[in-house]
Design an enzyme around this catalytic site. Structure first.
Site, PDB file in Angstrom:
ATOM      1  N   TYR A  52       0.295  -1.811   0.251  1.00 37.07           N
ATOM      2  CA  TYR A  52      -0.309   0.007   0.174  1.00 37.07           C
ATOM      3  C   TYR A  52       0.965   1.516   0.129  1.00 37.07           C
ATOM      4  CZ  TYR A  52      -4.408   2.608   1.660  1.00 37.07           C
ATOM      5  OH  TYR A  52      -5.246   3.443   0.924  1.00 37.07           O
ATOM      6  N   ASN A 124     -14.849   4.441   2.393  1.00 40.02           N
ATOM      7  CA  ASN A 124     -15.922   4.376   1.472  1.00 40.02           C
ATOM      8  C   ASN A 124     -16.674   6.118   0.854  1.00 40.02           C
ATOM      9  OD1 ASN A 124     -14.149   2.230   0.534  1.00 40.02           O
ATOM     10  ND2 ASN A 124     -14.919   1.248   2.382  1.00 40.02           N
ATOM     11  N   SER A 151     -19.186  -2.588  -4.663  1.00 42.85           N
ATOM     12  CA  SER A 151     -18.640  -2.117  -3.760  1.00 42.85           C
ATOM     13  C   SER A 151     -18.518  -1.560  -3.088  1.00 42.85           C
ATOM     14  CB  SER A 151     -16.968  -1.302  -4.204  1.00 42.85           C
ATOM     15  OG  SER A 151     -17.462  -0.463  -4.707  1.00 42.85           O
ATOM     16  N   VAL A 153     -17.859   1.843  -2.150  1.00 39.72           N
ATOM     17  CA  VAL A 153     -17.665   3.250  -2.607  1.00 39.72           C
ATOM     18  C   VAL A 153     -18.923   2.854  -3.975  1.00 39.72           C
ATOM     19  CG1 VAL A 153     -16.312   4.213  -4.456  1.00 39.72           C
ATOM     20  CG2 VAL A 153     -15.696   3.308  -2.275  1.00 39.72           C
ATOM     21  N   ARG A 173     -19.677  -6.967 -12.211  1.00 38.84           N
ATOM     22  CA  ARG A 173     -19.521  -8.505 -12.837  1.00 38.84           C
ATOM     23  C   ARG A 173     -20.394  -9.792 -12.827  1.00 38.84           C
ATOM     24  NH1 ARG A 173     -13.756  -9.592 -11.452  1.00 38.84           N
ATOM     25  NH2 ARG A 173     -14.536  -9.930  -9.224  1.00 38.84           N
ATOM     26  N   GLY A 238      -8.374   3.467  -7.532  1.00 42.27           N
ATOM     27  CA  GLY A 238      -9.116   1.606  -6.791  1.00 42.27           C
ATOM     28  C   GLY A 238      -8.096   0.647  -8.034  1.00 42.27           C
ATOM     29  N   PHE A 262      -7.214  10.166  -7.028  1.00 47.48           N
ATOM     30  CA  PHE A 262      -8.176  10.249  -6.109  1.00 47.48           C
ATOM     31  C   PHE A 262      -7.392   9.470  -4.836  1.00 47.48           C
ATOM     32  CE2 PHE A 262     -10.776  10.279  -2.287  1.00 47.48           C
ATOM     33  CZ  PHE A 262     -11.063  12.144  -2.249  1.00 47.48           C
TER      34      PHE A 262
HETATM   35  N1  LIG Z   1      -8.339   6.114  -3.304  1.00 44.83           N
HETATM   36  C1  LIG Z   1      -9.279   6.340  -2.555  1.00 44.83           C
HETATM   37  O1  LIG Z   1      -9.361   6.720  -1.546  1.00 44.83           O
HETATM   38  C2  LIG Z   1      -9.979   4.760  -2.101  1.00 44.83           C
HETATM   39  C3  LIG Z   1     -10.826   5.030  -0.820  1.00 44.83           C
HETATM   40  C4  LIG Z   1     -12.308   4.085  -0.756  1.00 44.83           C
HETATM   41  C5  LIG Z   1     -11.820   2.872  -1.649  1.00 44.83           C
HETATM   42  N2  LIG Z   1     -10.661   2.176  -2.252  1.00 44.83           N
HETATM   43  C6  LIG Z   1     -10.685   1.642  -3.423  1.00 44.83           C
HETATM   44  O2  LIG Z   1     -12.444   1.649  -4.327  1.00 44.83           O
HETATM   45  C7  LIG Z   1     -12.248  -0.103  -4.522  1.00 44.83           C
HETATM   46  C8  LIG Z   1     -13.507  -0.601  -3.342  1.00 44.83           C
HETATM   47  O3  LIG Z   1     -13.777  -0.624  -2.303  1.00 44.83           O
HETATM   48  P1  LIG Z   1     -14.770  -0.994  -1.329  1.00 44.83           P
HETATM   49  O4  LIG Z   1     -14.241  -1.664   0.260  1.00 44.83           O
HETATM   50  O5  LIG Z   1     -15.623  -0.447  -1.583  1.00 44.83           O
HETATM   51  O6  LIG Z   1     -14.383  -2.457  -2.146  1.00 44.83           O
HETATM   52  P2  LIG Z   1     -15.183  -3.764  -1.386  1.00 44.83           P
HETATM   53  O7  LIG Z   1     -17.032  -3.195  -1.156  1.00 44.83           O
HETATM   54  O8  LIG Z   1     -14.694  -4.703  -0.019  1.00 44.83           O
HETATM   55  O9  LIG Z   1     -15.814  -4.247  -3.081  1.00 44.83           O
HETATM   56  C9  LIG Z   1     -14.950  -5.431  -3.913  1.00 44.83           C
HETATM   57  C10 LIG Z   1     -15.487  -5.026  -5.373  1.00 44.83           C
HETATM   58  O10 LIG Z   1     -13.926  -4.825  -6.038  1.00 44.83           O
HETATM   59  C11 LIG Z   1     -14.533  -5.963  -7.121  1.00 44.83           C
HETATM   60  N3  LIG Z   1     -13.439  -6.934  -7.092  1.00 44.83           N
HETATM   61  C12 LIG Z   1     -12.674  -7.156  -6.861  1.00 44.83           C
HETATM   62  N4  LIG Z   1     -11.633  -8.055  -7.173  1.00 44.83           N
HETATM   63  C13 LIG Z   1     -11.915  -7.746  -8.509  1.00 44.83           C
HETATM   64  C14 LIG Z   1     -10.850  -8.161  -9.130  1.00 44.83           C
HETATM   65  N5  LIG Z   1     -10.280  -8.675  -9.372  1.00 44.83           N
HETATM   66  N6  LIG Z   1     -12.455  -7.963 -11.031  1.00 44.83           N
HETATM   67  C15 LIG Z   1     -12.705  -6.180 -11.239  1.00 44.83           C
HETATM   68  N7  LIG Z   1     -13.718  -6.592  -9.840  1.00 44.83           N
HETATM   69  C16 LIG Z   1     -13.044  -6.766  -8.392  1.00 44.83           C
HETATM   70  C17 LIG Z   1     -15.369  -6.541  -6.535  1.00 44.83           C
HETATM   71  O11 LIG Z   1     -16.683  -7.065  -7.433  1.00 44.83           O
HETATM   72  P3  LIG Z   1     -17.585  -8.557  -7.246  1.00 44.83           P
HETATM   73  O12 LIG Z   1     -18.364  -8.969  -6.280  1.00 44.83           O
HETATM   74  O13 LIG Z   1     -17.980  -8.849  -8.191  1.00 44.83           O
HETATM   75  O14 LIG Z   1     -16.343  -9.691  -6.853  1.00 44.83           O
HETATM   76  C18 LIG Z   1     -16.397  -5.631  -5.306  1.00 44.83           C
HETATM   77  O15 LIG Z   1     -17.468  -4.385  -6.359  1.00 44.83           O
HETATM   78  C19 LIG Z   1     -11.005  -0.762  -4.163  1.00 44.83           C
HETATM   79  O16 LIG Z   1     -10.157  -1.189  -5.382  1.00 44.83           O
HETATM   80  C20 LIG Z   1     -10.497   0.623  -3.084  1.00 44.83           C
HETATM   81  O17 LIG Z   1      -9.003   0.118  -2.845  1.00 44.83           O
HETATM   82  C21 LIG Z   1      -9.769   3.747  -2.394  1.00 44.83           C
END
Ligand SMILES: NC(=O)c1ccc[n+]([C@@H]2O[C@H](COP(=O)([O-])OP(=O)(O)OC[C@H]3O[C@@H](n4cnc5c(N)ncnc54)[C@H](OP(=O)(O)O)[C@@H]3O)[C@@H](O)[C@H]2O)c1
Length: 326
Positions: A52, A124, A151, A153, A173, A238, A262
Site C-alpha cells: 500500500y 468509503n 463495492s 464505494v 460482474r 483503485g 484520487f
Molecule cells: N483511493 C481511495 O481513496 C479509496 C478509498 C476507498 C476505496 N478505494 C478503492 O475502491 C475500491 C472499492 O473499495 P470497497 O471497500 O468499496 O470494496 P468492497 O466493498 O470490498 O468491494 C470490492 C469490489 O471489488 C470488486 N472486485 C474485486 N476483485 C476484482 C477484480 N479482480 N476485478 C474486478 N472487480 C473486482 C468486487 O466485485 P465482485 O463482487 O464482482 O467480486 C467488488 O465490487 C477498492 O479498489 C479500494 O481500494 C479507494
C-alpha cells in the site's frame, strides 16, 4: 487486550494472528477508545501485504477503519465525555480492542447514525462523496459511469448521486447484482464485457457522460474512457485488477478526455481535519436520514477473523465487520 497483528508483510491468512498485548493508557490530553466494530477494506490487504501507499512499522495491528466509544479520559481533556462514539484511532491499526488518541484529533459520530454504518463511515462513503463533489463540478441531471458498483464505494456513489439528482450507469460482474443495485437507486446496471459501450447513448438519451469512476483498471477502465463525453474526466481511485491500463490515445486527443487520480488519505492530509469532519458530517446527514446505507454481509468476532477474510473474498453485496469477542 486482543489485537489482530502481523510480524511480517504477506498474505493475511499466512501472517495474521490474534495476540494478547498490553492495552494503552491515555496520556495527558488524550482519550482511550474501546472498539465497537471495525471494517474490512481492500486497502487492509495492501497494508498487510506491504504494497500500500502507506505502511506501518512491524509488528503491526491490522485494519484501518472502525468506530469506538470513549472509555477513559487522560488529564486536561475537555469537550469529550466517556460514552461518546468516535472514529476509532486507526493510524496504528483498528483491529484491536483499545487505542488512544489526542483529544484534538478525534472525530465524533453524531447520535442517530446506526452502529454498523458508523463503523463503515470513515473511508468509503467520504471517498464516494469526494468523487462526486470534488473532481468535476456536477449538477443535477448529469450522467456518470462507475465500475465495481457493488463495492461499498459503489453503493455509496449510487445513493449519494441519487440524492444529488445525478444519474448513474453502473458496471458489475454478476447478473444477480442488477436488481439490488436498481433498488438502491441506480439508473442503469450493466454487465462488464456485455458490449454495453454501444448502448450508452440510448441510456442517457444522448446526454454526455461527464465523469467515470474507476476502481478496477484493465479493460473496464478502457471501456469507460470510450463512453466519456467530450472533455469528460476519468478518476482512478483503485486497481482491483492490478494490471496496467493501456493508454487510449485517440480518446485523449479527439475527445479531450482527462485522466486523474484520487486518494482519500492524501485528500485528508492536504485539506486537514476540519475539512475531513465537514465531509463526514455530510455523510452522517445522509446516513441519519436513511438515504445512505451500506449493506452488511457478515459480522465476525476477532477469534473468527479467518472466516471473516474468507467471506470477504467470496461474492457478496455488502461489507464484513469485525468485533471484539467479549
Ligand atoms: N483511493 C481511495 O481513496 C479509496 C478509498 C476507498 C476505496 N478505494 C478503492 O475502491 C475500491 C472499492 O473499495 P470497497 O471497500 O468499496 O470494496 P468492497 O466493498 O470490498 O468491494 C470490492 C469490489 O471489488 C470488486 N472486485 C474485486 N476483485 C476484482 C477484480 N479482480 N476485478 C474486478 N472487480 C473486482 C468486487 O466485485 P465482485 O463482487 O464482482 O467480486 C467488488 O465490487 C477498492 O479498489 C479500494 O481500494 C479507494
Amino acid at each position: 487486550m486482543l489485537a489482530i497483528r502481523h510480524h511480517e508483510f504477506g498474505k493475511p491468512t499466512d501472517v495474521l494472528r490474534v495476540e494478547d498485548v498490553d492495552a494503552p493508557l491515555p496520556e495527558v490530553g488524550a482519550v482511550r477508545v474501546r472498539l465497537l466494530a471495525a471494517a474490512l477494506n481492500p486497502s487492509d490487504y495492501g497494508m498487510i501485504a506491504g504494497s500500500y501507499g502507506r505502511l506501518r512499522e512491524l509488528p503491526a495491528i491490522a485494519g484501518r477503519e472502525g468506530v469506538g466509544v470513549i472509555d477513559a479520559l487522560g488529564a486536561h481533556v475537555s469537550g469529550w465525555e466517556v460514552g461518546q462514539w468516535v472514529r476509532f484511532p486507526g493510524d496504528d491499526g483498528a483491529w484491536c480492542e483499545y487505542a488512544c488518541a489526542s483529544a484534538n484529533h478525534l472525530v465524533a459520530v453524531p447520535k442517530g447514525v446506526p452502529l454498523e454504518q458508523a463503523a463503515l463511515s470513515f473511508v468509503n462513503p467520504p471517498t464516494a462523496f469526494c468523487l462526486l463533489t470534488k473532481i468535476v463540478s456536477l449538477k443535477g441531471g448529469d450522467w456518470i459511469v462507475q465500475n465495481a458498483s457493488n463495492s461499498a464505494v459503489g453503493v455509496a456513489v449510487i445513493q449519494l448521486a441519487k440524492s444529488m439528482g445525478i444519474h448513474t450507469i453502473n458496471l458489475v460482474r454478476r447478473e444477480e447484482l442488477i436488481d439490488p443495485l436498481r433498488d438502491l437507486g441506480a439508473d442503469h446496471v450493466v454487465l462488464e464485457g456485455s458490449d454495453w459501450t454501444r448502448a450508452t447513448e440510448a441510456m442517457t438519451n444522448g446526454a454526455p457522460i461527464r465523469l467515470a469512476l474507476n476502481s478496477i483498471g484493465g479493460e473496464s477502465a478502457i471501456d469507460q474512457i470510450k463512453v466519456l463525453g467530450k472533455g469528460g474526466t476519468q478518476v482512478t481511485f483503485g486497481g482491483m485488477v492490478g494490471d496496467k491500463v493501456r493508454f487510449p490515445t485517440r480518446f485523449l486527443i479527439f475527445n479531450d478526455v482527462r485522466l486523474v487520480g484520487f486518494w482519500w488519505d492524501n485528500w485528508s492530509r492536504e485539506n486537514g481535519l476540519d475539512a475531513v469532519r465537514s465531509v463526514l458530517n455530510q455523510v452522517y446527514r445522509y446516513m441519519s436520514e436513511g438515504s445512505l446505507k451500506i449493506p452488511i454481509s457478515g459480522n465476525y468476532p476477532f477469534s473468527q477473523f479467518s472466516d471473516a477474510l474468507a467471506h470477504d473474498k467470496s461474492p457478496r453485496l455488502g461489507k464484513i465487520l469485525l468485533h471484539p469477542d467479549s
